[in-house]
Design a protein around this motif. Structure first.
Motif, short mmCIF file in Angstrom:
data_model
loop_
_atom_site.label_atom_id
_atom_site.label_comp_id
_atom_site.label_asym_id
_atom_site.label_seq_id
_atom_site.Cartn_x
_atom_site.Cartn_y
_atom_site.Cartn_z
N LYS A 1 -6.93 5.37 -0.05
CA LYS A 1 -5.70 4.60 0.19
C LYS A 1 -5.14 4.90 1.59
N MET A 2 -5.18 6.20 1.96
CA MET A 2 -4.66 6.61 3.26
C MET A 2 -5.47 5.98 4.40
N ARG A 3 -6.78 5.92 4.18
CA ARG A 3 -7.65 5.34 5.20
C ARG A 3 -7.32 3.87 5.40
N ASN A 4 -7.12 3.21 4.29
CA ASN A 4 -6.78 1.78 4.37
C ASN A 4 -5.49 1.55 5.15
N VAL A 5 -4.53 2.39 4.86
CA VAL A 5 -3.23 2.28 5.54
C VAL A 5 -3.41 2.52 7.03
N PHE B 1 -8.98 16.34 -10.24
CA PHE B 1 -8.44 16.70 -8.93
C PHE B 1 -9.23 15.99 -7.81
N TYR B 2 -10.58 16.09 -7.94
CA TYR B 2 -11.41 15.45 -6.90
C TYR B 2 -11.27 13.94 -6.92
N ARG B 3 -11.17 13.41 -8.16
CA ARG B 3 -11.04 11.94 -8.26
C ARG B 3 -9.74 11.48 -7.61
N ASP B 4 -8.67 12.14 -7.92
CA ASP B 4 -7.37 11.77 -7.37
C ASP B 4 -7.34 11.94 -5.86
N ALA B 5 -7.94 13.06 -5.41
CA ALA B 5 -7.97 13.31 -3.97
C ALA B 5 -8.75 12.21 -3.25
N TYR B 6 -9.82 11.81 -3.90
CA TYR B 6 -10.65 10.75 -3.32
C TYR B 6 -9.87 9.44 -3.22
N LEU B 7 -9.23 9.10 -4.35
CA LEU B 7 -8.47 7.85 -4.38
C LEU B 7 -7.38 7.85 -3.30
N LEU B 8 -6.72 8.97 -3.18
CA LEU B 8 -5.64 9.11 -2.22
C LEU B 8 -6.17 8.96 -0.79
N GLU B 9 -7.30 9.60 -0.57
CA GLU B 9 -7.91 9.52 0.77
C GLU B 9 -8.26 8.07 1.13
N LEU C 1 0.82 -1.21 0.00
CA LEU C 1 0.00 0.00 0.00
C LEU C 1 0.86 1.26 0.00
N HIS C 2 1.90 1.21 0.83
CA HIS C 2 2.82 2.35 0.86
C HIS C 2 3.42 2.60 -0.50
N GLU C 3 3.73 1.49 -1.14
CA GLU C 3 4.31 1.58 -2.49
C GLU C 3 3.30 2.20 -3.46
N GLN C 4 2.07 1.74 -3.30
CA GLN C 4 1.01 2.22 -4.21
C GLN C 4 0.82 3.74 -4.07
N ILE C 5 0.81 4.17 -2.81
CA ILE C 5 0.62 5.61 -2.57
C ILE C 5 1.78 6.41 -3.17
N ARG C 6 2.95 5.87 -2.96
CA ARG C 6 4.12 6.57 -3.47
C ARG C 6 4.08 6.66 -5.01
N GLU C 7 3.74 5.50 -5.60
CA GLU C 7 3.66 5.48 -7.07
C GLU C 7 2.54 6.41 -7.57
N PHE C 8 1.46 6.35 -6.83
CA PHE C 8 0.30 7.16 -7.24
C PHE C 8 0.64 8.65 -7.26
#
Lengths: 170, 173
Positions: A159-163, A149-157, A127-134
């Motif tokens: 991923k962060m929640r999962n972590v 922007f909103y889509r990416d922010a959402y995806l990032l959020e 997951l850490h790798e994914q976030i970094r790559e993302f």
């Protein structure tokens, strides 16, 4: 003024289109000029004779009926373009509305939620790798307010929640 | 009748009032037909041209703009049709039937005058008819026939001079 110029005004006088102030001048001239006087008299006489010619009555009834029929048939067609334009405008307006609403909702609808899996160390690392790559993959600048922007922010959020959740469980 | 009233009738007709067209038609029916008969000297041809004029006007009405008077538009269309008909007639028959010289003395005064009018150039004749039988001013005639007001006035003057000359010649016979 030459006689030729006066004569140009004679037609206007005969057909009552000469202004009042010029009328008197011309009448004064014709009283002292035989040629102009003759022309004025001749034009007045012809004008009077033309006015006495019999006028034709109207066209036959059949012609009037044909024209009236055509006018009615054509008139029925006239409102359609306006109505058609109105209908098309309405359809266009509704379509634009749907697209806009749908477009704004699309990021939330289109994104599939990240499914929860039993956390593993390997997964966390992954997951850490994914976030970094993302975050690194975003070569183009994110424009605030744009859909991406909103889509990416959402995806990032997500991923962060999962972590974060996986860290809590450890 | 004012052109403003014509515009109102046209708007009402386009909005669905058939009677408005009937009123508009009645306003110009006799004036136009009478003028056409004078121009072509043939009742049947005048009827054809009259019908064609109105059919074209009906087709044009949805695009009608009140900047131009309806009466001008109507007579402009009719004037063009008359010129075409005269041209066609000349082509088909060599000359207008009314150009055929007949013995003027055998005709009534009005017939003689009408015949004399047919012998003057068509541009001059058109101005005389538009003034005498359609009641247009010279500036209106200029607009209808597509010439300057001075040209319209000149055509009128030479038309009347030619008419006087022809009538004098006939009266001398």
């Amino acid at each position: 003024m030459s006689c030729e110029e006066w004569k140009e005004r004679i037609v206007l006088l005969v057909y009552e289109e000469l202004p009042e102030e010029k009328k008197d001048e011309l009448v004064r001239h014709t009283s002292s000029c035989t040629s102009c006087e003759e022309e004025l008299a001749a034009f007045r006489e012809i004008h009077a004779r033309l006015a006495c010619l019999p006028e034709a009555d109207g066209p036959s009834q059949g012609i009037s009926e044909t024209i009236a029929r055509e006018a009615r048939q054509r008139r029925r067609l006239f409102p359609w373009p306006a109505l058609l334009r109105l209908a098309l405008a309405s359809v266009l307006l509704v379509t634009v509305g749907i697209v806009l609403i749908h477009g704004h909702r699309q990021p939330t609808r289109a994104l599939t939620p990240i499914t929860w899996e039993e956390p593993k160390t390997a997964d966390l690392h992954n997951l850490h790798e994914q976030i970094r790559e993302f975050t690194q993959s975003k070569s183009e600048p994110l424009v605030e307010g744009s859909l991406s922007f909103y889509r990416d922010a959402y995806l990032l959020e997500q991923k962060m929640r999962n972590v974060s959740h996986q860290l809590d469980t450890f | 009748m004012s052109s403003n009233d014509d515009d109102i009738l046209i708007q009402n007709y386009l909005s669905g009032d058939d009677r408005a067209f009937d009123d508009l038609y009645q306003r110009y029916r006799r004036r136009l037909f009478s003028w056409l008969v004078k121009c072509v000297q043939d009742r049947r041809l005048a009827e054809e041209l009259f019908q064609e004029t109105f059919l074209r006007i009906i087709r044009f009405l949805p695009q009608y703009k009140p900047q131009e008077k309806f009466s001008h538009l109507l007579f402009r269309v009719a004037h063009r049709l008359v010129l075409d008909a005269v041209r066609k007639n000349k082509k088909d028959r060599g000359v207008l039937s009314l150009m055929d010289v007949t013995e003027p003395a055998a005709k009534s005064e009005s017939q003689g005058l009408e015949e004399a009018i047919q012998r003057i150039p068509k541009e001059q004749r058109a101005v005389i008819f538009l003034s005498e039988y359609a009641g247009f001013t010279f500036s209106e005639i200029a607009r209808i026939t597509g010439c300057s007001i001075n040209t319209a006035l000149g055509r009128m003057r030479y038309g009347l001079l030619n008419l006087r000359k022809i009538l004098k010649e006939w009266e001398a016979i």
